[in-house]
Design a protein around this motif. Sequence first.
Motif, PDB file in Angstrom:
ATOM      1  N   HIS A 227     -30.962  17.500  29.827  1.00 30.34           N
ATOM      2  CA  HIS A 227     -29.738  18.384  29.576  1.00 30.34           C
ATOM      3  C   HIS A 227     -28.798  17.261  29.123  1.00 30.34           C
ATOM      4  O   HIS A 227     -27.350  17.792  29.145  1.00 30.34           O
ATOM      5  CB  HIS A 227     -29.625  18.850  30.722  1.00 30.34           C
ATOM      6  N   ALA A 228     -29.044  16.094  29.136  1.00 26.42           N
ATOM      7  CA  ALA A 228     -28.005  15.128  28.924  1.00 26.42           C
ATOM      8  C   ALA A 228     -27.610  14.823  27.348  1.00 26.42           C
ATOM      9  O   ALA A 228     -26.647  13.763  27.197  1.00 26.42           O
ATOM     10  CB  ALA A 228     -28.262  13.825  29.557  1.00 26.42           C
ATOM     11  N   GLN A 229     -27.913  15.584  26.630  1.00 20.99           N
ATOM     12  CA  GLN A 229     -27.414  15.760  25.125  1.00 20.99           C
ATOM     13  C   GLN A 229     -27.790  14.638  24.538  1.00 20.99           C
ATOM     14  O   GLN A 229     -26.715  13.841  23.709  1.00 20.99           O
ATOM     15  CB  GLN A 229     -25.816  16.362  25.154  1.00 20.99           C
ATOM     16  N   GLU A 230     -28.793  14.097  24.655  1.00 22.61           N
ATOM     17  CA  GLU A 230     -29.115  13.056  23.955  1.00 22.61           C
ATOM     18  C   GLU A 230     -28.520  11.612  24.287  1.00 22.61           C
ATOM     19  O   GLU A 230     -28.424  10.535  23.804  1.00 22.61           O
ATOM     20  CB  GLU A 230     -29.144  12.982  22.336  1.00 22.61           C
ATOM     21  N   MET A 231     -28.055  11.404  25.423  1.00 21.53           N
ATOM     22  CA  MET A 231     -27.326  10.330  26.205  1.00 21.53           C
ATOM     23  C   MET A 231     -28.288   9.304  26.345  1.00 21.53           C
ATOM     24  O   MET A 231     -29.590   9.394  26.722  1.00 21.53           O
ATOM     25  CB  MET A 231     -26.696  10.964  27.432  1.00 21.53           C
ATOM     26  N   ASN A 232     -27.818   8.056  26.228  1.00 25.04           N
ATOM     27  CA  ASN A 232     -28.568   6.863  26.431  1.00 25.04           C
ATOM     28  C   ASN A 232     -29.018   7.092  27.939  1.00 25.04           C
ATOM     29  O   ASN A 232     -28.143   7.165  28.878  1.00 25.04           O
ATOM     30  CB  ASN A 232     -27.877   5.728  25.953  1.00 25.04           C
ATOM     31  N   PRO A 233     -30.108   6.824  28.436  1.00 22.91           N
ATOM     32  CA  PRO A 233     -30.508   6.717  29.832  1.00 22.91           C
ATOM     33  C   PRO A 233     -29.705   5.935  30.640  1.00 22.91           C
ATOM     34  O   PRO A 233     -29.350   5.938  31.631  1.00 22.91           O
ATOM     35  CB  PRO A 233     -32.137   6.323  29.777  1.00 22.91           C
ATOM     36  N   ALA A 234     -29.481   4.549  30.155  1.00 24.15           N
ATOM     37  CA  ALA A 234     -28.687   3.629  30.776  1.00 24.15           C
ATOM     38  C   ALA A 234     -27.176   4.317  31.005  1.00 24.15           C
ATOM     39  O   ALA A 234     -26.569   4.023  32.174  1.00 24.15           O
ATOM     40  CB  ALA A 234     -28.543   2.306  30.050  1.00 24.15           C
ATOM     41  N   VAL A 235     -26.632   4.956  30.311  1.00 26.84           N
ATOM     42  CA  VAL A 235     -25.368   5.601  30.233  1.00 26.84           C
ATOM     43  C   VAL A 235     -25.380   6.752  31.394  1.00 26.84           C
ATOM     44  O   VAL A 235     -24.751   6.721  31.985  1.00 26.84           O
ATOM     45  CB  VAL A 235     -24.716   6.128  28.798  1.00 26.84           C
ATOM     46  N   ALA A 236     -26.666   7.323  31.224  1.00 24.45           N
ATOM     47  CA  ALA A 236     -26.903   8.508  32.283  1.00 24.45           C
ATOM     48  C   ALA A 236     -26.647   8.052  33.793  1.00 24.45           C
ATOM     49  O   ALA A 236     -26.091   8.474  34.842  1.00 24.45           O
ATOM     50  CB  ALA A 236     -28.032   9.369  31.982  1.00 24.45           C
ATOM     51  N   ASP A 237     -27.454   6.872  33.711  1.00 28.67           N
ATOM     52  CA  ASP A 237     -27.528   6.308  34.845  1.00 28.67           C
ATOM     53  C   ASP A 237     -26.063   5.655  35.467  1.00 28.67           C
ATOM     54  O   ASP A 237     -25.590   5.815  36.786  1.00 28.67           O
ATOM     55  CB  ASP A 237     -28.167   4.907  35.004  1.00 28.67           C
ATOM     56  N   GLN A 238     -25.320   5.064  34.578  1.00 27.13           N
ATOM     57  CA  GLN A 238     -23.906   4.887  34.871  1.00 27.13           C
ATOM     58  C   GLN A 238     -22.996   5.840  35.346  1.00 27.13           C
ATOM     59  O   GLN A 238     -22.312   6.112  36.160  1.00 27.13           O
ATOM     60  CB  GLN A 238     -23.252   4.077  33.691  1.00 27.13           C
ATOM     61  N   HIS A 239     -23.106   7.041  34.743  1.00 25.57           N
ATOM     62  CA  HIS A 239     -22.557   8.227  34.966  1.00 25.57           C
ATOM     63  C   HIS A 239     -22.881   8.539  36.342  1.00 25.57           C
ATOM     64  O   HIS A 239     -21.952   9.026  37.154  1.00 25.57           O
ATOM     65  CB  HIS A 239     -23.104   9.188  33.954  1.00 25.57           C
ATOM     66  N   ILE A 240     -24.030   8.760  36.746  1.00 29.93           N
ATOM     67  CA  ILE A 240     -24.626   9.162  38.059  1.00 29.93           C
ATOM     68  C   ILE A 240     -24.045   8.150  39.028  1.00 29.93           C
ATOM     69  O   ILE A 240     -23.429   8.886  40.116  1.00 29.93           O
ATOM     70  CB  ILE A 240     -25.881   9.309  38.255  1.00 29.93           C
ATOM     71  N   GLY A 241     -23.856   6.923  38.889  1.00 34.34           N
ATOM     72  CA  GLY A 241     -23.559   5.768  39.600  1.00 34.34           C
ATOM     73  C   GLY A 241     -22.166   6.107  40.125  1.00 34.34           C
ATOM     74  O   GLY A 241     -21.615   5.701  41.132  1.00 34.34           O
ATOM     75  N   LEU A 242     -21.230   6.458  39.102  1.00 35.84           N
ATOM     76  CA  LEU A 242     -19.787   6.622  39.178  1.00 35.84           C
ATOM     77  C   LEU A 242     -19.349   7.866  39.855  1.00 35.84           C
ATOM     78  O   LEU A 242     -18.483   7.863  40.666  1.00 35.84           O
ATOM     79  CB  LEU A 242     -19.153   6.420  37.950  1.00 35.84           C
ATOM     80  N   TYR A 243     -20.107   9.082  39.473  1.00 30.76           N
ATOM     81  CA  TYR A 243     -19.649  10.234  39.898  1.00 30.76           C
ATOM     82  C   TYR A 243     -20.230  11.172  41.244  1.00 30.76           C
ATOM     83  O   TYR A 243     -19.889  11.842  41.701  1.00 30.76           O
ATOM     84  CB  TYR A 243     -19.641  11.298  38.987  1.00 30.76           C
ATOM     85  N   VAL A 244     -21.500  10.380  41.637  1.00 31.22           N
ATOM     86  CA  VAL A 244     -22.153  10.808  42.685  1.00 31.22           C
ATOM     87  C   VAL A 244     -21.943   9.691  43.579  1.00 31.22           C
ATOM     88  O   VAL A 244     -22.669   8.585  43.613  1.00 31.22           O
ATOM     89  CB  VAL A 244     -23.457  11.165  42.394  1.00 31.22           C
ATOM     90  N   ASN A 245     -21.176  10.054  44.896  1.00 31.68           N
ATOM     91  CA  ASN A 245     -20.964   9.071  45.850  1.00 31.68           C
ATOM     92  C   ASN A 245     -20.828   9.631  47.185  1.00 31.68           C
ATOM     93  O   ASN A 245     -21.230  10.977  47.238  1.00 31.68           O
ATOM     94  CB  ASN A 245     -19.484   8.296  45.347  1.00 31.68           C
TER      95      ASN A 245
END
Length: 283
Positions: A227-245
């Motif tokens: 569901h990440a709209q072709e997002m780079n997996p590394a960017v998806a990981d950064q996204h999760i690391g920043l917003y899920v805390n």
Amino acid sequence: MTDRLKIAYSPCPNDTFVFHAWAHDTVPGAPPIDVTFADIDVTNGMAERGEFDVLKVSYAVLPWVLEEYALLPCGGALGRGCGPLVLTRGEGSAADLAGKTIAVPSERSTAYLLFRLWAATEIPGGVGEVKVLPFDEIMPAVRDGEVDAGLVIHEARFTFQNYGLHCLADMGEHWESTTGLPIPLGAIIAKRSLGAERLRELSDAIRTSVRMAWDDPAASRPYVLAHAQEMNPAVADQHIGLYVNEFTADLGEDGYAAVRGLLTRAAAEGLVPPLGPDALNPG
């Protein structure tokens, strides 16, 4: 058979990571849910119309919906160093935006509320036209000169350089430096009509879903990337690391203080209706 609850959240990695276990019926004792994916501007509108049982919305929309919905103490997005950015094609100052056109993800978004609080002191005379665009269309619009600036959220923090854009200002830095509080971005709300016991069950389900995601990140990865709209997996990981805390698991005192602080300041500026003293209580 228990009726399935209708829930809507974004296809962004933080939401799919948080809700993966619950959406796949692997949270013990959790009520079953039917998931709809929608951009934040859409879910904000759903909340104002009273649609869906559970929704991910902007904190900025709470003053309009808290009569019908309760704020749940978990599942949302707050944090530090994760605020919206104002992007332009070239370097400049905030004053350069006076009278200009800016694209925003929603006029009821927290990002736009933070922007308005910032602009009130930084942009003499204010901006000109405000254009609402889906968040993934904002950077291309700035790059292509369709708008003068863009207010971006989510993974744009990690990818705006790919569009040749410049970060003019960080709304999160401004908020944190003036309040010392975390940045309240997205909230999870549920219909008050479900009743206090069911609201507690939903909160427990979300907390368990978050912990399951943290305990086994690989389990949610296919769902996140699908569901990440072709997002780079590394960017998806950064996204999760920043917003899920830690605030995702529980708002806590700092989280609630941030929400009250944002909405109180915004109400003082006439940007949102004032909150009642018990508006953030789940009961």
